[in-house]
Design a protein around this motif. Structure first.
Motif, PDB file in Angstrom:
ATOM      1  N   THR A  75       0.827  -1.203   0.000  1.00  0.00           N
ATOM      2  CA  THR A  75       0.000   0.000   0.000  1.00  0.00           C
ATOM      3  C   THR A  75       0.864   1.257   0.000  1.00  0.00           C
ATOM      4  O   THR A  75       0.440   2.300  -0.498  1.00  0.00           O
ATOM      5  CB  THR A  75      -0.923   0.008   1.227  1.00  0.00           C
ATOM      6  N   ARG A  76       2.065   1.164   0.544  1.00  0.00           N
ATOM      7  CA  ARG A  76       2.977   2.312   0.505  1.00  0.00           C
ATOM      8  C   ARG A  76       3.402   2.610  -0.926  1.00  0.00           C
ATOM      9  O   ARG A  76       3.562   3.777  -1.304  1.00  0.00           O
ATOM     10  CB  ARG A  76       4.191   2.049   1.387  1.00  0.00           C
ATOM     11  N   ASP A  77       3.596   1.565  -1.733  1.00  0.00           N
ATOM     12  CA  ASP A  77       3.907   1.776  -3.149  1.00  0.00           C
ATOM     13  C   ASP A  77       2.768   2.523  -3.841  1.00  0.00           C
ATOM     14  O   ASP A  77       3.005   3.394  -4.691  1.00  0.00           O
ATOM     15  CB  ASP A  77       4.143   0.437  -3.850  1.00  0.00           C
ATOM     16  N   MET A  78       1.525   2.172  -3.488  1.00  0.00           N
ATOM     17  CA  MET A  78       0.371   2.855  -4.070  1.00  0.00           C
ATOM     18  C   MET A  78       0.358   4.329  -3.688  1.00  0.00           C
ATOM     19  O   MET A  78       0.080   5.203  -4.527  1.00  0.00           O
ATOM     20  CB  MET A  78      -0.914   2.181  -3.606  1.00  0.00           C
ATOM     21  N   ALA A  79       0.668   4.605  -2.431  1.00  0.00           N
ATOM     22  CA  ALA A  79       0.706   5.997  -1.978  1.00  0.00           C
ATOM     23  C   ALA A  79       1.810   6.773  -2.683  1.00  0.00           C
ATOM     24  O   ALA A  79       1.623   7.940  -3.077  1.00  0.00           O
ATOM     25  CB  ALA A  79       0.906   6.046  -0.465  1.00  0.00           C
ATOM     26  N   GLU A  80       2.969   6.153  -2.872  1.00  0.00           N
ATOM     27  CA  GLU A  80       4.072   6.810  -3.569  1.00  0.00           C
ATOM     28  C   GLU A  80       3.708   7.076  -5.027  1.00  0.00           C
ATOM     29  O   GLU A  80       4.062   8.130  -5.588  1.00  0.00           O
ATOM     30  CB  GLU A  80       5.326   5.940  -3.481  1.00  0.00           C
ATOM     31  N   ALA A  81       3.000   6.130  -5.649  1.00  0.00           N
ATOM     32  CA  ALA A  81       2.564   6.329  -7.033  1.00  0.00           C
ATOM     33  C   ALA A  81       1.573   7.487  -7.123  1.00  0.00           C
ATOM     34  O   ALA A  81       1.627   8.291  -8.066  1.00  0.00           O
ATOM     35  CB  ALA A  81       1.932   5.051  -7.572  1.00  0.00           C
ATOM     36  N   PHE A  82       0.674   7.595  -6.153  1.00  0.00           N
ATOM     37  CA  PHE A  82      -0.295   8.692  -6.143  1.00  0.00           C
ATOM     38  C   PHE A  82       0.412  10.039  -6.019  1.00  0.00           C
ATOM     39  O   PHE A  82       0.087  10.995  -6.746  1.00  0.00           O
ATOM     40  CB  PHE A  82      -1.280   8.501  -4.989  1.00  0.00           C
ATOM     41  N   VAL A  83       1.380  10.133  -5.116  1.00  0.00           N
ATOM     42  CA  VAL A  83       2.117  11.392  -4.943  1.00  0.00           C
ATOM     43  C   VAL A  83       2.864  11.755  -6.223  1.00  0.00           C
ATOM     44  O   VAL A  83       2.851  12.916  -6.668  1.00  0.00           O
ATOM     45  CB  VAL A  83       3.095  11.279  -3.760  1.00  0.00           C
ATOM     46  N   GLY A  84       3.513  10.777  -6.841  1.00  0.00           N
ATOM     47  CA  GLY A  84       4.218  11.053  -8.091  1.00  0.00           C
ATOM     48  C   GLY A  84       3.283  11.495  -9.195  1.00  0.00           C
ATOM     49  O   GLY A  84       3.615  12.402  -9.977  1.00  0.00           O
ATOM     50  N   ALA A  85       2.101  10.877  -9.264  1.00  0.00           N
ATOM     51  CA  ALA A  85       1.122  11.259 -10.285  1.00  0.00           C
ATOM     52  C   ALA A  85       0.653  12.695 -10.079  1.00  0.00           C
ATOM     53  O   ALA A  85       0.516  13.465 -11.047  1.00  0.00           O
ATOM     54  CB  ALA A  85      -0.067  10.301 -10.249  1.00  0.00           C
ATOM     55  N   VAL A  86       0.417  13.079  -8.843  1.00  0.00           N
ATOM     56  CA  VAL A  86      -0.027  14.449  -8.553  1.00  0.00           C
ATOM     57  C   VAL A  86       1.055  15.453  -8.925  1.00  0.00           C
ATOM     58  O   VAL A  86       0.791  16.472  -9.582  1.00  0.00           O
ATOM     59  CB  VAL A  86      -0.400  14.583  -7.064  1.00  0.00           C
ATOM     60  N   LEU A  87       2.283  15.183  -8.530  1.00  0.00           N
ATOM     61  CA  LEU A  87       3.372  16.136  -8.774  1.00  0.00           C
ATOM     62  C   LEU A  87       3.609  16.371 -10.263  1.00  0.00           C
ATOM     63  O   LEU A  87       3.871  17.504 -10.688  1.00  0.00           O
ATOM     64  CB  LEU A  87       4.659  15.626  -8.116  1.00  0.00           C
ATOM     65  N   PHE A  88       3.525  15.325 -11.069  1.00  0.00           N
ATOM     66  CA  PHE A  88       3.813  15.473 -12.493  1.00  0.00           C
ATOM     67  C   PHE A  88       2.618  16.008 -13.278  1.00  0.00           C
ATOM     68  O   PHE A  88       2.796  16.561 -14.363  1.00  0.00           O
ATOM     69  CB  PHE A  88       4.264  14.130 -13.073  1.00  0.00           C
ATOM     70  N   SER A  89       1.406  15.835 -12.758  1.00  0.00           N
ATOM     71  CA  SER A  89       0.232  16.313 -13.496  1.00  0.00           C
ATOM     72  C   SER A  89      -0.140  17.755 -13.139  1.00  0.00           C
ATOM     73  O   SER A  89      -0.808  18.422 -13.939  1.00  0.00           O
ATOM     74  CB  SER A  89      -0.963  15.391 -13.225  1.00  0.00           C
ATOM     75  N   LEU A  90       0.285  18.239 -11.993  1.00  0.00           N
ATOM     76  CA  LEU A  90      -0.087  19.590 -11.561  1.00  0.00           C
ATOM     77  C   LEU A  90       0.269  20.681 -12.577  1.00  0.00           C
ATOM     78  O   LEU A  90      -0.571  21.542 -12.876  1.00  0.00           O
ATOM     79  CB  LEU A  90       0.559  19.908 -10.206  1.00  0.00           C
ATOM     80  N   PRO A  91       1.493  20.694 -13.118  1.00  0.00           N
ATOM     81  CA  PRO A  91       1.819  21.780 -14.065  1.00  0.00           C
ATOM     82  C   PRO A  91       0.928  21.818 -15.305  1.00  0.00           C
ATOM     83  O   PRO A  91       0.692  22.885 -15.884  1.00  0.00           O
ATOM     84  CB  PRO A  91       3.281  21.481 -14.450  1.00  0.00           C
ATOM     85  N   LEU A  92       0.425  20.660 -15.747  1.00  0.00           N
ATOM     86  CA  LEU A  92      -0.392  20.615 -16.954  1.00  0.00           C
ATOM     87  C   LEU A  92      -1.844  21.023 -16.703  1.00  0.00           C
ATOM     88  O   LEU A  92      -2.556  21.381 -17.653  1.00  0.00           O
ATOM     89  CB  LEU A  92      -0.373  19.201 -17.558  1.00  0.00           C
ATOM     90  N   LEU A  93      -2.279  20.955 -15.470  1.00  0.00           N
ATOM     91  CA  LEU A  93      -3.686  21.240 -15.172  1.00  0.00           C
ATOM     92  C   LEU A  93      -4.062  22.685 -15.451  1.00  0.00           C
ATOM     93  O   LEU A  93      -5.237  22.993 -15.691  1.00  0.00           O
ATOM     94  CB  LEU A  93      -3.996  20.902 -13.706  1.00  0.00           C
ATOM     95  N   VAL A  94      -3.097  23.581 -15.403  1.00  0.00           N
ATOM     96  CA  VAL A  94      -3.389  25.000 -15.618  1.00  0.00           C
ATOM     97  C   VAL A  94      -3.125  25.428 -17.052  1.00  0.00           C
ATOM     98  O   VAL A  94      -3.304  26.597 -17.396  1.00  0.00           O
ATOM     99  CB  VAL A  94      -2.542  25.865 -14.650  1.00  0.00           C
ATOM    100  N   GLU A  95      -2.713  24.484 -17.896  1.00  0.00           N
ATOM    101  CA  GLU A  95      -2.379  24.819 -19.274  1.00  0.00           C
ATOM    102  C   GLU A  95      -3.556  24.547 -20.200  1.00  0.00           C
ATOM    103  O   GLU A  95      -4.086  23.432 -20.242  1.00  0.00           O
ATOM    104  CB  GLU A  95      -1.164  23.990 -19.733  1.00  0.00           C
ATOM    105  N   ASP A  96      -3.976  25.573 -20.957  1.00  0.00           N
ATOM    106  CA  ASP A  96      -5.054  25.383 -21.931  1.00  0.00           C
ATOM    107  C   ASP A  96      -4.603  24.584 -23.139  1.00  0.00           C
ATOM    108  O   ASP A  96      -5.440  24.116 -23.924  1.00  0.00           O
ATOM    109  CB  ASP A  96      -5.585  26.744 -22.390  1.00  0.00           C
TER     110      ASP A  96
END
Length: 226
Positions: A75-96
């Motif tokens: 389950t820790r691997d799942m949590a680490e994957a979630f954090v990595g997904a959030v960090l890499f997707s954040l910059p694109l969320l504000v881009e049109d």
């Protein structure tokens, strides 16, 4: 008088027997043998004992062989994957520009097939598998795959990153902007998914082997309690 060495005639010492193992065994060889043993036992409590033995060996002082080796999926691997997904997707969320890419992916078709959309989905899956199993970041072992074929870690990273991308796009109002069609909405999610899957794979494997109980063991326990 001929001295007996305890071997059959014509058999060379240290050769011909699978049980003899490698000439210079190390802890990695022991773990591999224990994992093969785990796959042969039938009873759940026996498998649990083997896993406990594997975990004990992995925690032995000086076991540097495991700093690059990843076999458990927790389950820790799942949590680490979630954090990595959030960090890499954040910059694109504000881009049109995400909207333009999604429109392009969903509009290019070969006959009735959205060729570029399918190519993008295939790219995400291949990229994630390559990051996990074909790079030199870690020696990621495929352990107890789903249906005996699909690696659990690959499924986990892809599903977690996809759900993360969809959740954040919805929460930040990026799915409703400019009144997209249903297919364009899916296209937007897959654009963010590409970055999220990359981040999830890195977040999963870079920290190394996670402590905790393997997901398969948790499922076995819950199944035995029913």
């Amino acid at each position: 008088m001929t001295e007996s060495n305890g071997l059959e005639p014509g058999t060379k010492k240290g050769a011909g027997s699978e049980n003899a193992g490698p000439e210079d065994p190390n802890i990695g060889d022991l773990i591999a043998k224990l994992e093969r043993l785990e796959s042969t036992v039938d009873e759940g409590h026996e498998r649990q004992k083997v896993r406990q033995t594997i975990a004990l060996v992995e925690r032995m002082p000086g076991s540097r062989a495991f700093t690059q080796r990843v076999s458990k999926y927790t389950t820790r691997d799942m949590a680490e994957a979630f954090v990595g997904a959030v960090l890499f997707s954040l910059p694109l969320l504000v881009e049109d520009g995400v909207f333009e890419i999604a429109d392009y992916l969903t509009s290019v078709t070969v006959g009735a097939i959205p060729a570029f959309f399918l190519a993008n989905v295939t790219f995400v899956v291949v990229l994630t598998a390559g990051m996990l199993y074909y790079t030199d970041f870690r020696d990621v072992q495929i352990h107890r795959p789903v249906f005996g074929i699909i690696p659990r870690r690959l499924i986990g990273v892809l599903v977690i990153s996809l759900l993360t991308a969809a959740m954040m796009m919805y929460m930040w109002g990026r799915l409703a902007a400019e009144d997209p069609t249903s297919f364009e909405t899916v296209g937007r999610i897959t654009v963010i998914w590409a970055a999220a899957a990359f981040g999830a794979a890195l977040g999963d494997i870079l920290p190394g082997e996670s402590t905790g109980t393997d997901v398969s063991e948790l499922l076995d326990r819950s199944g035995s309690e029913r």
